[in-house]
Design a protein around this motif. Structure first.
Motif, PDB file in Angstrom:
ATOM      1  N   GLY A  74      -1.239  -3.663 -18.091  1.00 39.79           N
ATOM      2  CA  GLY A  74      -0.116  -4.005 -17.971  1.00 39.79           C
ATOM      3  C   GLY A  74       0.258  -3.718 -16.683  1.00 39.79           C
ATOM      4  N   LEU A  75       1.696  -2.904 -16.464  1.00 48.52           N
ATOM      5  CA  LEU A  75       1.719  -3.222 -14.762  1.00 48.52           C
ATOM      6  C   LEU A  75       1.774  -1.831 -13.975  1.00 48.52           C
ATOM      7  CD1 LEU A  75       3.438  -3.663 -12.385  1.00 48.52           C
ATOM      8  CD2 LEU A  75       5.876  -2.641 -13.257  1.00 48.52           C
ATOM      9  N   PHE A  76       0.794  -2.027 -12.836  1.00 50.04           N
ATOM     10  CA  PHE A  76      -0.654  -0.824 -13.032  1.00 50.04           C
ATOM     11  C   PHE A  76       0.245  -0.486 -10.783  1.00 50.04           C
ATOM     12  CE2 PHE A  76      -3.028  -3.915 -11.838  1.00 50.04           C
ATOM     13  CZ  PHE A  76      -3.184  -4.119 -10.639  1.00 50.04           C
ATOM     14  N   GLN A  77      -0.623   0.515 -10.563  1.00 46.51           N
ATOM     15  CA  GLN A  77      -0.368   1.439  -9.599  1.00 46.51           C
ATOM     16  C   GLN A  77      -1.805   1.242  -8.331  1.00 46.51           C
ATOM     17  OE1 GLN A  77       0.455   5.420  -7.943  1.00 46.51           O
ATOM     18  NE2 GLN A  77       1.668   4.493  -6.571  1.00 46.51           N
ATOM     19  N   GLY A  78      -1.982   1.061  -7.148  1.00 46.01           N
ATOM     20  CA  GLY A  78      -3.361   1.009  -6.743  1.00 46.01           C
ATOM     21  C   GLY A  78      -2.812   1.592  -5.342  1.00 46.01           C
ATOM     22  N   LYS A  79      -3.958   1.819  -5.124  1.00 46.80           N
ATOM     23  CA  LYS A  79      -3.720   2.713  -3.453  1.00 46.80           C
ATOM     24  C   LYS A  79      -4.172   2.711  -2.401  1.00 46.80           C
ATOM     25  CE  LYS A  79      -1.066   6.080  -4.978  1.00 46.80           C
ATOM     26  NZ  LYS A  79      -1.159   7.941  -5.335  1.00 46.80           N
ATOM     27  N   TYR A  80      -4.591   2.727  -0.849  1.00 50.93           N
ATOM     28  CA  TYR A  80      -5.458   2.328   0.553  1.00 50.93           C
ATOM     29  C   TYR A  80      -5.615   2.967   1.100  1.00 50.93           C
ATOM     30  CZ  TYR A  80      -3.185  -1.596   1.296  1.00 50.93           C
ATOM     31  OH  TYR A  80      -1.650  -1.672   2.467  1.00 50.93           O
ATOM     32  N   ILE A 134      -3.845   7.663   9.752  1.00 53.21           N
ATOM     33  CA  ILE A 134      -4.044   6.651   9.188  1.00 53.21           C
ATOM     34  C   ILE A 134      -3.012   6.984   8.201  1.00 53.21           C
ATOM     35  CG2 ILE A 134      -5.548   6.939   6.354  1.00 53.21           C
ATOM     36  CD1 ILE A 134      -7.847   7.619   8.272  1.00 53.21           C
ATOM     37  N   GLN A 135      -2.829   5.281   7.110  1.00 51.17           N
ATOM     38  CA  GLN A 135      -1.354   5.370   6.782  1.00 51.17           C
ATOM     39  C   GLN A 135      -1.805   5.466   4.985  1.00 51.17           C
ATOM     40  OE1 GLN A 135       1.286   2.726   8.588  1.00 51.17           O
ATOM     41  NE2 GLN A 135       1.700   4.066  10.078  1.00 51.17           N
ATOM     42  N   ASP A 136      -0.646   6.089   4.253  1.00 48.72           N
ATOM     43  CA  ASP A 136      -1.222   5.129   3.122  1.00 48.72           C
ATOM     44  C   ASP A 136      -0.221   4.552   2.102  1.00 48.72           C
ATOM     45  OD1 ASP A 136      -2.811   7.734   2.685  1.00 48.72           O
ATOM     46  OD2 ASP A 136      -1.407   9.392   1.957  1.00 48.72           O
ATOM     47  N   HIS A 137      -0.497   3.489   1.996  1.00 56.65           N
ATOM     48  CA  HIS A 137      -0.215   2.341   1.863  1.00 56.65           C
ATOM     49  C   HIS A 137      -0.273   2.174  -0.609  1.00 56.65           C
ATOM     50  CE1 HIS A 137       0.229   0.554   4.761  1.00 56.65           C
ATOM     51  NE2 HIS A 137      -0.492   1.638   5.141  1.00 56.65           N
ATOM     52  N   SER A 138       0.844   1.930  -1.452  1.00 58.28           N
ATOM     53  CA  SER A 138       0.173   1.635  -2.449  1.00 58.28           C
ATOM     54  C   SER A 138       0.643  -0.010  -2.659  1.00 58.28           C
ATOM     55  CB  SER A 138       1.913   2.340  -3.081  1.00 58.28           C
ATOM     56  OG  SER A 138       1.158   3.556  -3.100  1.00 58.28           O
ATOM     57  N   VAL A 146       3.268  -6.531  -6.150  1.00 62.65           N
ATOM     58  CA  VAL A 146       3.708  -6.274  -5.053  1.00 62.65           C
ATOM     59  C   VAL A 146       3.142  -4.697  -3.886  1.00 62.65           C
ATOM     60  CG1 VAL A 146       6.191  -4.782  -4.644  1.00 62.65           C
ATOM     61  CG2 VAL A 146       6.206  -5.717  -6.868  1.00 62.65           C
ATOM     62  N   SER A 147       3.254  -4.889  -2.870  1.00 61.93           N
ATOM     63  CA  SER A 147       2.789  -4.847  -1.709  1.00 61.93           C
ATOM     64  C   SER A 147       3.225  -5.342  -0.386  1.00 61.93           C
ATOM     65  CB  SER A 147       1.362  -5.443  -2.096  1.00 61.93           C
ATOM     66  OG  SER A 147       1.356  -6.953  -1.041  1.00 61.93           O
ATOM     67  N   ASP A 148       2.216  -4.983   0.480  1.00 57.26           N
ATOM     68  CA  ASP A 148       3.149  -5.179   1.857  1.00 57.26           C
ATOM     69  C   ASP A 148       1.407  -5.246   2.599  1.00 57.26           C
ATOM     70  OD1 ASP A 148       1.076  -2.748   2.450  1.00 57.26           O
ATOM     71  OD2 ASP A 148       2.367  -1.537   3.569  1.00 57.26           O
ATOM     72  N   VAL A 153      -3.635 -16.115  -3.142  1.00 61.35           N
ATOM     73  CA  VAL A 153      -4.892 -15.688  -3.877  1.00 61.35           C
ATOM     74  C   VAL A 153      -5.357 -13.879  -2.619  1.00 61.35           C
ATOM     75  CG1 VAL A 153      -7.453 -15.851  -3.197  1.00 61.35           C
ATOM     76  CG2 VAL A 153      -6.684 -17.423  -3.573  1.00 61.35           C
ATOM     77  N   VAL A 154      -5.437 -13.522  -3.519  1.00 62.13           N
ATOM     78  CA  VAL A 154      -4.880 -11.917  -3.086  1.00 62.13           C
ATOM     79  C   VAL A 154      -6.488 -11.415  -3.006  1.00 62.13           C
ATOM     80  CG1 VAL A 154      -3.144  -9.253  -3.171  1.00 62.13           C
ATOM     81  CG2 VAL A 154      -2.667 -11.440  -3.832  1.00 62.13           C
ATOM     82  N   ALA A 155      -6.669 -10.388  -1.817  1.00 65.04           N
ATOM     83  CA  ALA A 155      -7.820  -9.394  -2.232  1.00 65.04           C
ATOM     84  C   ALA A 155      -7.028  -8.037  -1.874  1.00 65.04           C
ATOM     85  CB  ALA A 155      -8.168  -9.951  -0.447  1.00 65.04           C
ATOM     86  N   LEU A 156      -7.144  -7.379  -3.210  1.00 62.04           N
ATOM     87  CA  LEU A 156      -6.462  -6.427  -3.500  1.00 62.04           C
ATOM     88  C   LEU A 156      -7.837  -5.010  -3.114  1.00 62.04           C
ATOM     89  CD1 LEU A 156      -3.748  -5.857  -4.597  1.00 62.04           C
ATOM     90  CD2 LEU A 156      -4.436  -5.724  -6.776  1.00 62.04           C
ATOM     91  N   PRO A 157      -6.978  -3.875  -2.775  1.00 63.86           N
ATOM     92  CA  PRO A 157      -7.900  -3.047  -2.039  1.00 63.86           C
ATOM     93  C   PRO A 157      -8.429  -2.446  -3.354  1.00 63.86           C
ATOM     94  CG  PRO A 157      -6.173  -3.495  -0.372  1.00 63.86           C
ATOM     95  CD  PRO A 157      -5.722  -4.603  -1.700  1.00 63.86           C
TER      96      PRO A 157
END
Length: 932
Positions: A157-163, A171-175, A250-252, A310-314
Motif C-alpha cells: 500500500g502506502l509506506f514510509q522509508g528512511k535514509y 548527517i541528515q535524516d530523510h524520509s 513523495v520524496s526529496d 526511474v527511482v533508486a530508492l534507499p
C-alpha cells in the motif's frame, strides 16, 4: 490515443459499454495456470458494475504517518442491481456517513441515489453499498467516498522509508513516502475495483508537504499551495490503467543530470536518487536507453507514455521493484547491476502495464514472457557477459530435476509457481526457435497492437503467434500454437523422447513418454500424458546447427517415424541446443558414434557448447532414471578430459554428486572416487596454473567447484593444504576468539584428517562464545557431523549429544546432527549401528521428544540403497516390532524405499563397476597415483 479519450468522454455522457460485449469478454478463458490461484487469494467483484474512471485525491499527514482522501468512481451498470461492491482493505477507514452515490441524467446533471446501508464484510476486503432502489442497466453512476488510512513501514500500500545523507559535516535524516500496489494493494489506500481487468483513466491529486516533490505515472499538470504548509500536485489524466500499476513517490530525491542528455526525445527518461549516490549510477542512463531502444524495435511500437521516471530508492525493502506504469522504483543496488533485472521491469511497461493480464492466472505467462525477452535482450546488448552463457541452462536443469520427481514441488505452491513460469519461459524459447525469430516477433507485434490499452488472456498471445505462423508457412494449418503451449504449460511434467534407429532402412522410430528419474515409476495416468514435441534433427553427414525448424512435430501422439536419415556410420542429434525442454535417448550405436566423435578435436569444435552439455547431461540422467546403460553414460564423459568450457562442466558436478551419493555405501564407491580424481585433476591443475587477477567469474567458479569435488574425493594436495591452514587455528593461543580458517578447508580436514583435528573442532563448538556469530557455530557443527568418514568420530559426537545429554547441545543441534549424518553412507551407517547398540538408552532419552525420535529413525533407516542395507533395517524392524511408537510408519516407509533402491543397485552397480574396472586398467598410472 486521442480516440481513447473521446471514447471516455462519451462514456461519461452516457455512451455506455454494451452489456453483452462486457459479459462476453469477462467470461473469456485462458490456459489455466492453476499454480497462481492459491498464491493470490482474492475476492472477485460481481460484474454488474464496471468502472469508467476515477478522480482521486490523497493528502499525506507525515507527522502522524497517516493520509486522508476522497475518490469519485464513475461506473456503468451492466445488469440491474441494488448494491455496489468495491475492494477496501480492513485497515482503510471509510466515512460511511458522508458517502454519496449519484446518477448522471441525460442532460449531464446528477441525481442522488438513496443509500440503505453501508457494510464492511468481515474478514474480506470488501465495501458494500446497499441502495433503496435498483440501478438500471445502461445507466452511469458515481460513488463519492471519503476515507483515511495509515502509512506503514512494510512495503504494502502506502509506506514510509528512511535514509541518512551526509550534508557537509552533518548527517541528515530523510524520509520518503511511496506506494506498492502489486498485486492487490491499491485497496489499502482507496476503495476501488482492484482487479487487473478493470483498466480506466485516473485523475489524481497528491497533497504533500513543501520541500518534497511527487512522482506519479504521468506528468504534473499544476501545483497549488494549500493550507498547512502543503502543496497539491494535480497530474495529467492517465491512459486506461489497472489499479496495480498506479503509483507515486513523495520524496526529496534529486534527478541525475547526464552530460549526454538530449532534449525532445521520446520518452523523457529521468533517474532519481539521493545526491551522494549519483556517481554510482553514472552508467544507468545508458543502460536504460539501450534497453528501451531494443524493446521499441522488438515490439515495433514506441513507448506509449511521454515520460519514464526511474527511482533508486534507499533502503527499499521490497523483494521486487515497483513496476508502476511510467514510474519504476528499484532498490539502489539493482540499478548498479547488469541488464537483465532492469530489462525485466522495462518489459512490464509494455507487456503488463500497457497490455495487461486479465487475471492473475495469466500473469504467469506475462512473467514468463518478461523473463524470456529480458534474457534475450540482455544477451543481445552485452553479448552474454552477464549470464556467462548460463541462460537458459540453469533453469532448464532445475526443471529437469523437479518435474522428473514422483511428486514435483513436494506440494509447495510457491515452488510450483516459479517452476511453472520457468517452464513457460522455456516453451517460449522453443517456439522462438521452431517458428523462427522473425515469425515469433511479428506475431507478438500484431498481438500488442491489437491489445494496446486493453487486457489479454494467454490464448490471445498463442492465437497471434498461430496466425503469423500460418501466414509464414511455419506451422501447418491444422496445428495451433494454443495446442502446443497447452500441452506443456498445463502439466507439471516433461516428456522424454526415445530415438531408435533402423540403420538398414535409414529411418528411426521416435516415441515419447513421461520422464521420471525417481523410482518407482508409478505416477498415475502417465500413459495418458502426451505433448506436442518439435523434432529438430542434426545429422553428422551434414552438420548444421543454424536450422532450428522442426523436421516433424509429434502432435500429441505416442510415436512417429523419421525418414531419410544417414547411414550407420553417421550419428544424428535430436533437439540440439536444448531447443525444447526434454531429454533425448538413442540406441547404443548412435550414443557410441557421438561419444567417439566428441573424443576428436574436430568433433568438439563442430558441436556447439549447449549441445555438448545436453548430450552429456541427457546420458547421465537417463542412466540414473534406468533408461540407459551406465556404461554408455560413462563413455559420454570420456571427452571431458579435453573439455574446458564451463557450461559443459557445470552439469558434471551435479551428476557426480547424485551418482556418488547413490553408490556411497557400495564397494564401487572407492573406484568411483578414483575416476572422479582422474577426471578433475587435469582441469583443476590447469586452472590453478592459469590463474590471473581479474579473471572471468566463470573461471573462478569452475576452479572452486573442481577443488571442492577433488577434496571430497580425497585429492592429496587439497587435504594437505587444508591441514596446513587448519594448523594455524590449532596453534592459536586463543582459538575460541575467532576462526581464521576459510570454510572450504574445514570439511576436508574433518573428513580425511586426524581424530585430533576433529576433536579440536568439537571443542570449539562446545566452548563457542555467545558473543560470536551463531551461524559460525552452526556451520562448524554441520561439518563435524556431515564430513567424517570414520565411525569413531561420529560415535564420539553421538555419545556426547545423545547419551551424555551434554548441556552445550540443544535439541535443534541434535536434529541438525541427524540430518547431516543422513547425507552419506558413513554417517547413516554409523547412526544406524549407534541406534541398534543403544536402543534402550536412546528410547528413554527421547521418550517425551517424539520429534527427535522420528528424526532419528528417519535418518538412521531411510537412506540405504543395497540388499545389505535392507536386511539390516528389516532385522531391526522385526527385533523391535511394536517399539517404534510414532516412528512406526517411518521405518515401514524406509523399507519400501530401500527395496526400490535395491533394485536400482542390483541393476546398475555391476555395470558401473565393470566400466570403472576397465577405466582404471587403462589409466594404470592414475590408479597407482591415487590408490595410495
Amino acid at each position: 490515443m486521442g480516440c481513447i479519450y473521446i471514447l471516455l468522454i462519451g462514456l461519461l455522457l452516457h455512451v455506455t459499454i454494451p452489456v453483452h460485449a462486457w459479459k462476453q469478454y469477462r467470461v473469456r478463458r485462458s490456459i489455466d495456470l492453476s499454480a497462481s490461484n492459491p498464491l493470490i487469494p482474492d475476492t472477485k467483484l460481481p460484474s454488474d458494475l464496471v468502472p469508467i474512471n476515477y478522480t482521486l485525491r490523497i493528502e499525506l499527514n507525515v507527522e502522524q504517518l497517516s493520509f486522508l482522501g476522497d475518490v469519485n468512481i464513475s461506473m456503468t451498470c451492466t445488469k440491474r442491481t441494488n448494491q455496489i461492491n468495491l475492494h477496501a482493505h480492513n485497515d482503510l477507514q471509510v466515512d460511511e456517513v458522508n458517502l454519496d452515490v449519484v446518477q448522471y441524467t441525460d442532460n449531464g446533471e446528477t441525481t442522488a441515489i438513496k443509500i440503505r446501508r453501508v457494510d464492511r464484510v468481515p474478514k474480506k476486503p470488501l465495501l458494500v453499498i446497499y441502495l433503496h432502489d435498483d440501478l438500471a442497466a445502461g445507466g452511469v453512476y458515481e460513488a463519492r467516498i471519503q476515507f483515511k488510512g495509515m502509512i506503514w513501514e512494510n512495503t504494502e500500500g502506502l509506506f514510509q522509508g528512511k535514509y541518512n545523507q551526509l550534508n557537509g559535516d552533518n548527517i541528515q535524516d530523510h524520509s520518503y513516502f511511496a506506494t506498492y500496489f502489486r498485486p492487490h494493494n491499491a485497496r489499502r489506500v482507496f476503495p476501488c475495483f482492484d482487479e487487473p481487468a478493470y483498466k480506466v483513466p485516473f485523475t489524481v491529486t497528491i497533497v504533500r508537504p513543501k520541500g518534497f516533490h511527487t512522482l506519479f505515472n504521468t506528468e504534473v499538470e499544476s501545483t497549488e499551495i494549500v493550507a498547512g504548509n502543503k502543496e497539491a500536485d494535480r497530474f495529467k489524466i492517465t491512459p486506461p490503467i489497472s489499479t496495480f500499476t498506479l503509483g507515486f513517490v513523495v520524496s526529496d530525491l534529486v534527478v541525475i543530470k547526464y552530460d549526454d542528455e538530449q532534449t525532445n526525445i521520446h520518452p523523457v527518461i529521468r533517474i532519481w536518487a539521493r545526491k551522494e549516490f549519483h556517481e554510482s549510477l553514472k552508467d544507468a542512463s545508458t543502460k536504460i536507453k539501450s534497453i528501451m531502444d531494443y524493446l521499441t524495435n522488438f515490439w515495433n511500437a514506441s513507448y506509449p507514455l511521454s515520460k519514464l521516471d526511474v527511482v533508486a530508492l534507499p533502503n527499499f525493502a521490497s523483494v521486487k521493484p515497483a513496476d508502476n506504469w511510467g514510474l519504476i522504483v528499484f532498490k539502489e543496488n539493482e540499478l548498479q547491476q547488469g541488464y537483465y533485472g532492469i530489462t525485466q521491469e522495462l518489459v512490464y511497461q509494455w507487456l503488463g502495464s500497457w497490455i495487461t493480464p486479465f487475471w492473475w492466472s495469466d500473469a504467469h505467462v506475462n512473467k514468463a514472457f518478461a523473463g524470456f525477452l529480458s534474457a534475450s535482450t540482455a544477451i543481445e546488448i552485452d553479448k552474454g557477459l552477464e549470464f556467462e552463457g548460463k541462460w537458459p541452462m540453469t533453469i532448464l536443469y532445475s526443471i529437469y530435476y523437479e518435474f522428473s520427481k514422483r511428486y514435483p514441488h513436494s506440494r509447495i505452491t510457491a515452488m510450483k509457481q516459479e517452476t511453472t513460469c520457468s517452464k513457460t519461459e522455456l516453451v517460449l524459447r522453443m517456439l522462438n526457435y521452431t517458428l523462427g525469430e522473425e515469425t515469433f516477433r511479428k506475431g507478438l507485434q500484431k498481438f500488442i497492437r491489437h491489445r494496446e490499452y486493453k487486457t489479454f488472456v494467454s490464448n490471445d498471445i498463442w492465437e497471434a503467434l498461430t496466425k503469423q505462423a500460418h501466414l509464414d508457412n511455419k506451422l501447418c494449418e491444422s496445428a495451433t500454437v494454443n495446442e502446443i503451449a497447452e500441452s506443456w504449460v498445463t502439466k507439471d511434467r516433461i516428456p522424454m523422447v526415445s530415438v531408435l534407429r533402423a540403420y538398414d532402412k535409414r529411418s528411426a522410430s521416435v516415441t515419447q513418454r513421461l520422464y521420471l528419474r525417481e523410482r518407482p515409476h508409478d505416477v498415475p495416468e502417465q500413459d495418458k500424458m502426451l505433448w506436442w514435441i518439435p523434432l529438430v534433427v542434426v545429422r553428422q553427414d551434414n552438420l548444421n546447427f543454424t536450422n532450428s525448424s522442426a523436421t516433424k512435430w509429434m502432435k500429441n501422439i505416442r510415436e512417429v517415424t523419421l525418414e531419410n536419415l544417414p547411414d550407420s556410420n553417421n550419428f544424428i542429434i535430436v533437439n540440439p541446443e536444448e531447443i525444447g525442454p526434454f531429454p533425448v535417448n538413442y540406441d547404443a550405436h548412435n550414443w557410441n558414434l557421438l561419444a567417439n566423435y566428441l573424443l576428436t578435436a574436430e568433433g568438439r569444435a563442430k558441436i556447439p557448447v549447449y549441445t555438448r552439455a545436453k548430450l552429456l547431461h541427457d546420458a547421465w540422467n537417463l542412466a540414473y532414471a534406468g533408461d540407459l546403460s551406465f556404461a554408455t553414460a560413462f563413455n559420454m564423459t570420456l571427452f571431458m578430459q579435453y573439455e574446458r568450457n564451463h557450461l559443459v562442466w557445470n552439469p558434471v558436478f551435479t551428476l557426480i554428486d547424485h551418482i556418488g551419493r547413490h553408490i556411497d555405501m557400495s564397494a564401487v564407491h572407492k573406484k568411483f572416487e578414483i575416476y572422479v580424481r582422474t577426471l578433475l585433476t587435469p582441469l583443476y591443475e590447469e586452472l590453478v596454473q592459469d590463474q590471473l587477477e581479474g579473471e572471468a567469474k566463470w573461471k573462478t567458479n569452475l576452479r572452486s567447484l573442481a577443488k571442492t569435488f577433488l577434496c571430497r574425493a580425497g585429492y592429496k594436495p587439497c587435504i594437505e593444504e587444508a591441514q596446513a591452514v587448519f594448523k594455524n587455528w590449532m596453534d592459536s593461543p586463543e582459538p575460541d576468539l575467532g576462526n581464521p580458517v576459510a570454510n572450504q578447508y574445514i570439511c576436508p580436514v574433518f573428513k580425511w584428517g586426524t581424530q585430533e583435528e576433529w576433536e579440536f573442532g568439537l571443542q570449539r563448538v562446545i566452548n563457542f562464545p555467545e558473543s560470536r556469530m551463531q551461524s559460525e557455530r552452526t556451520y562448524l557443527l554441520k561439518t563435524l557431523a556431515g564430513c567424517p568418514i570414520q565411525a569413531s568420530k561420529i560415535n564420539r559426537l553421538l555419545n556426547i549429544t545423545v547419551l551424555d545429554n551434554n548441556g552445550n547441545f540443544t535439541d535443534n543441534d541434535i536434529s541438525l546432527i541427524f540430518k547431516m549424518l543422513s547425507g552419506g553412507s558413513n554417517g547413516y551407517m554409523a547412526l544406524f549401528k549407534f541406534l541398534q547398540q543403544n536402543w534402550d538408552s536412546i528410547k528413554l532419552r527421547f521418550k517425551d521428544q517424539e520429534g527427535l525420535w522420528d528424526n532419528l529413525i528417519n535418518s538412521a533407516t531411510g537412506l540405504f540403497t543395497t540388499q545389505e542395507g535392507y536386511d539390516m533395517v528389516s532385522q531391526l524392524y522385526v527385533q523391535r516390532q511394536g517399539e517404534f511408537g510414532t516412528a512406526e510408519y517411518i521405518i515401514e516407509k524406509s523399507l519400501k524405499n530401500i527395496k526400490e533402491e535395491t533394485k536400482w543397485s542390483d541393476e546398475n552397480l555391476p555395470v558401473i563397476e565393470g566400466w570403472l574396472d576397465n577405466f582404471l586398467k587403462q589409466h594404470k598410472l592414475s590408479y597407482e597415483k591415487f590408490i595410495g
